[in-house]
Design an enzyme around this catalytic site. Structure first.
Site, PDB file in Angstrom:
ATOM      1  N   CYS A 187      17.127 -26.248 -12.482  1.00  0.00           N
ATOM      2  CA  CYS A 187      16.476 -26.362 -11.188  1.00  0.00           C
ATOM      3  C   CYS A 187      15.537 -25.184 -11.008  1.00  0.00           C
ATOM      4  CB  CYS A 187      17.497 -26.313 -10.052  1.00  0.00           C
ATOM      5  SG  CYS A 187      18.649 -27.695 -10.072  1.00  0.00           S
ATOM      6  N   GLY A 244      12.739 -28.951 -13.231  1.00  0.00           N
ATOM      7  CA  GLY A 244      13.476 -30.081 -12.682  1.00  0.00           C
ATOM      8  C   GLY A 244      12.541 -31.169 -12.235  1.00  0.00           C
ATOM      9  N   ASN A 294      20.058 -22.838  -7.952  1.00  0.00           N
ATOM     10  CA  ASN A 294      19.827 -23.062  -9.378  1.00  0.00           C
ATOM     11  C   ASN A 294      21.032 -22.495 -10.120  1.00  0.00           C
ATOM     12  OD1 ASN A 294      17.686 -21.503 -11.887  1.00  0.00           O
ATOM     13  ND2 ASN A 294      18.832 -23.384 -12.010  1.00  0.00           N
ATOM     14  N   GLY A 295      21.675 -23.341 -10.911  1.00  0.00           N
ATOM     15  CA  GLY A 295      22.847 -22.878 -11.658  1.00  0.00           C
ATOM     16  C   GLY A 295      23.946 -23.902 -11.583  1.00  0.00           C
ATOM     17  N   TYR A 344      13.485 -21.652 -24.350  1.00  0.00           N
ATOM     18  CA  TYR A 344      12.946 -22.963 -24.037  1.00  0.00           C
ATOM     19  C   TYR A 344      12.522 -23.143 -22.589  1.00  0.00           C
ATOM     20  CZ  TYR A 344      13.085 -27.868 -22.678  1.00  0.00           C
ATOM     21  OH  TYR A 344      12.784 -29.082 -22.130  1.00  0.00           O
TER      22      TYR A 344
HETATM   23  P1  AMP Z   1      16.818 -32.994 -29.451  1.00  0.00           P
HETATM   24  O1  AMP Z   1      15.929 -34.125 -29.780  1.00  0.00           O
HETATM   25  O2  AMP Z   1      17.957 -33.419 -28.581  1.00  0.00           O
HETATM   26  O3  AMP Z   1      17.269 -32.202 -30.637  1.00  0.00           O
HETATM   27  O4  AMP Z   1      16.003 -32.024 -28.539  1.00  0.00           O
HETATM   28  C1  AMP Z   1      15.291 -30.961 -29.059  1.00  0.00           C
HETATM   29  C2  AMP Z   1      14.069 -30.770 -28.229  1.00  0.00           C
HETATM   30  O5  AMP Z   1      14.381 -30.780 -26.831  1.00  0.00           O
HETATM   31  C3  AMP Z   1      13.400 -29.472 -28.537  1.00  0.00           C
HETATM   32  O6  AMP Z   1      12.076 -29.801 -28.846  1.00  0.00           O
HETATM   33  C4  AMP Z   1      13.449 -28.659 -27.262  1.00  0.00           C
HETATM   34  O7  AMP Z   1      12.155 -28.211 -26.954  1.00  0.00           O
HETATM   35  C5  AMP Z   1      13.888 -29.620 -26.190  1.00  0.00           C
HETATM   36  N1  AMP Z   1      14.993 -29.125 -25.383  1.00  0.00           N
HETATM   37  C6  AMP Z   1      15.882 -28.176 -25.663  1.00  0.00           C
HETATM   38  N2  AMP Z   1      16.768 -28.046 -24.665  1.00  0.00           N
HETATM   39  C7  AMP Z   1      16.430 -28.930 -23.727  1.00  0.00           C
HETATM   40  C8  AMP Z   1      16.950 -29.263 -22.442  1.00  0.00           C
HETATM   41  N3  AMP Z   1      18.008 -28.652 -21.959  1.00  0.00           N
HETATM   42  N4  AMP Z   1      16.309 -30.225 -21.742  1.00  0.00           N
HETATM   43  C9  AMP Z   1      15.242 -30.845 -22.240  1.00  0.00           C
HETATM   44  N5  AMP Z   1      14.712 -30.574 -23.444  1.00  0.00           N
HETATM   45  C10 AMP Z   1      15.289 -29.634 -24.183  1.00  0.00           C
END
Ligand code: AMP
Length: 496
Positions: A2, A28, A102-103, A258
């Site tokens: 968030c 978010g 947020n949290g 990220y």
């Molecule tokens: P995945 O396909 O599940 O391995 O997602 C990896 C990708 O999702 C990477 O390119 C990250 O940039 C992105 N990513 C990592 N953590 C999150 C998150 N919590 N929410 C959305 N995207 C994420």
């Protein structure tokens, strides 16, 4: 996941809160909301599901009159998804308090029992933010002050810290009294404060990320300390106090990997520079493990890996090329509810430039691998485009455990690395070679920006959680996050 923002100024703040929320949209995309308080202490609010630009139309903005206000963008990490979870949330007693959080609390079930049984408070959702709001409201009400001063408010924050476990960066608008901000005693989620000169007094902004301060004409004052509370009273005077007896800074390291914007500084560490250093460390690791590598080109998976990938290429002395073009008008793959849709959406989200791959040994770089959906699909696309060998580097270490502190992560069992060695993950995503950042390298890369921070919250890599966890908390969260169970829940809801 968030984003929160609050402004206390001399004139109407809604337009500025709207702009700030747009800059926090990446934190978010499920729901957005805002509450402002006018000079007659009347609250004006608007919240709904959707992107900021969809939630607030001109007709809503026209009614959002007030010189002090808070806003929120939400992606669900606890509780469900739906309009009733949109924030800010409101309780009318004492004074009328609205709160944006947020949290994620890790003892909200116990607290909601206490609220119901001992404090006779009704909760309308299973949102931990509603729990947090009611705990704070109860602690403030207990002091029975018609005109609470900063001292009374800080006492309520102190009590809230004692009762709440987990991660929380909070903004609360206390009607008729002022704007309050506080951060949990580990400072897991970010929160900083900025200042600008008004006509007769200083004006303040408090937000999850400081990169939005400049565009709103504010200068950063500082990060809010773990455990600290800051209160800007109705006249615009700032009060602050440490409200925890055991504050210790342990920010979430995934904000740097990220989550945050690269132009933000969190706890004095530039996210951009931290990502550059992640690239440098990865390069050093590659040179150490494979000094005679045959990488022809480094290609980032846009967007959050580009900074690290560029630096990595520079230090490997290998060309850096953009091999994927992102379609900006498709949401993140992660926010598609289920696995099948996630797989399809990678191709819709990223378009490949074949020429950069043909006949080359490519090193693809991403900031992290979560489920492995993106990396697997991207490697398939690289091979189809004619790559000879496809190597894969992750700027973060292997993610093996679920996140409890406000980052949306799948259940542990759905994380590709949860039960696999690096070699097994490489096989699963079909990479010719997979290299992960080591945890020490990641920590050092981030810490270099502020050596006074001795520890970071790194549980998704280690499984070591830094706050107490409620009874069965891990198991229950694991179950609620499983795709399979989410689908069952939705089906039974649809059947009524
Ligand atoms: P995945 O396909 O599940 O391995 O997602 C990896 C990708 O999702 C990477 O390119 C990250 O940039 C992105 N990513 C990592 N953590 C999150 C998150 N919590 N929410 C959305 N995207 C994420």
């Amino acid at each position: 996941m968030c984003g929160i923002v609050g402004i206390s100024a001399e004139t109407n703040v809604a337009a500025e809160i709207y702009d700030a929320l747009l800059m926090l949209q990446h934190r978010g995309q499920d729901a957005a909301g805002m509450v402002v308080c006018d000079e007659n202490d009347k609250l004006n609010s608007r919240k709904s599901m959707g992107y900021v630009r969809d939630v607030f139309q001109q007709r809503h903005m026209d009614k959002l009159i007030g010189n002090i206000g808070i806003g929120h963008v939400r992606y669900p990490t606890a509780g469900g998804a739906g309009k009733e979870f949109a924030q800010p949330m409101y309780v009318n007693s004492p004074y009328g308090i609205t709160l944006a959080h947020n949290g994620n609390l890790t003892n909200s079930k116990q607290l909601s029992n206490e609220l119901f049984r001992a404090e006779m408070r009704h909760l309308n959702t299973d949102s931990d933010s509603e729990v947090l709001l009611n705990i704070f409201a109860h602690e403030l009400a207990k002091q029975r002050e018609i005109y609470p001063s900063a001292k009374h408010i800080f006492k309520a924050v102190t009590k809230t810290h004692i009762r709440c476990d987990g991660a929380y960066a909070v903004l609360a608008l206390i009607t008729g009294h002022g704007l309050l901000a506080f951060r949990d005693n580990n400072g897991i989620r970010p929160l900083s404060i900025g200042i600008r000169k008004g006509k007769t007094r200083d004006e303040y902004i408090i937000a999850s990320e400081d990169s939005l301060f400049i565009s709103q004409g504010f200068k950063k004052l500082r990060d809010i300390d773990p455990g600290e509370a800051v209160f800007i009273d109705k006249k615009g005077s700032l009060h602050s106090q440490q409200c925890s007896d055991s504050p210790q800074i342990r920010p979430c390291i995934f904000e740097y990997v990220y989550f945050s914007r690269p132009d933000s500084k969190i706890d004095e560490i530039s996210v951009y520079k931290a990502r550059m250093r992640m690239g440098s460390r990865l390069a050093a690791n590659i040179l150490k493990t494979k000094a005679d590598h045959d990488i022809d080109v480094v290609i980032p998976i846009p967007d959050s890996s580009t900074t690290a990938a560029h630096q990595l290429a520079v230090e490997l002395n290998v060309p850096y090329r953009e091999g994927f073009v992102k379609n900006r008008y498709i949401g993140r793959t992660f926010i598609m509810p289920y696995q099948e849709e996630r797989k399809k959406s990678v191709r819709r989200k990223l378009n490949i430039l074949d020429l950069e791959f043909q006949g080359k040994n490519v090193l693809l770089v991403d900031d992290s691998i979560v489920r492995g959906t993106t990396s697997k699909k991207i490697i398939e696309m690289a091979r189809e485009a004619g790559a000879k060998k496809v190597y894969f580097a992750s700027a973060a270490p292997a993610i093996k455990y679920q996140n409890l502190y406000g980052i949306d992560m799948p259940a542990t069992s759905e994380l590709i690395a949860s039960n696999r060695t690096d070699e097994e993950v490489a096989k699963e995503i079909d990479a010719d070679w997979l290299i992960y950042q080591t945890l020490d390298d990641l920590i050092n890369a981030v810490q270099e920006g502020n050596p006074s921070i001795k520890e970071f919250e790194t549980s998704i890599f280690t499984g070591e959680y830094i706050t107490p966890l409620g009874e069965n908390y891990l198991e229950e969260l694991e179950n609620s996050r499983k795709d399979e169970l989410k689908i069952q829940r939705e089906k039974s809801k649809a059947r009524g």
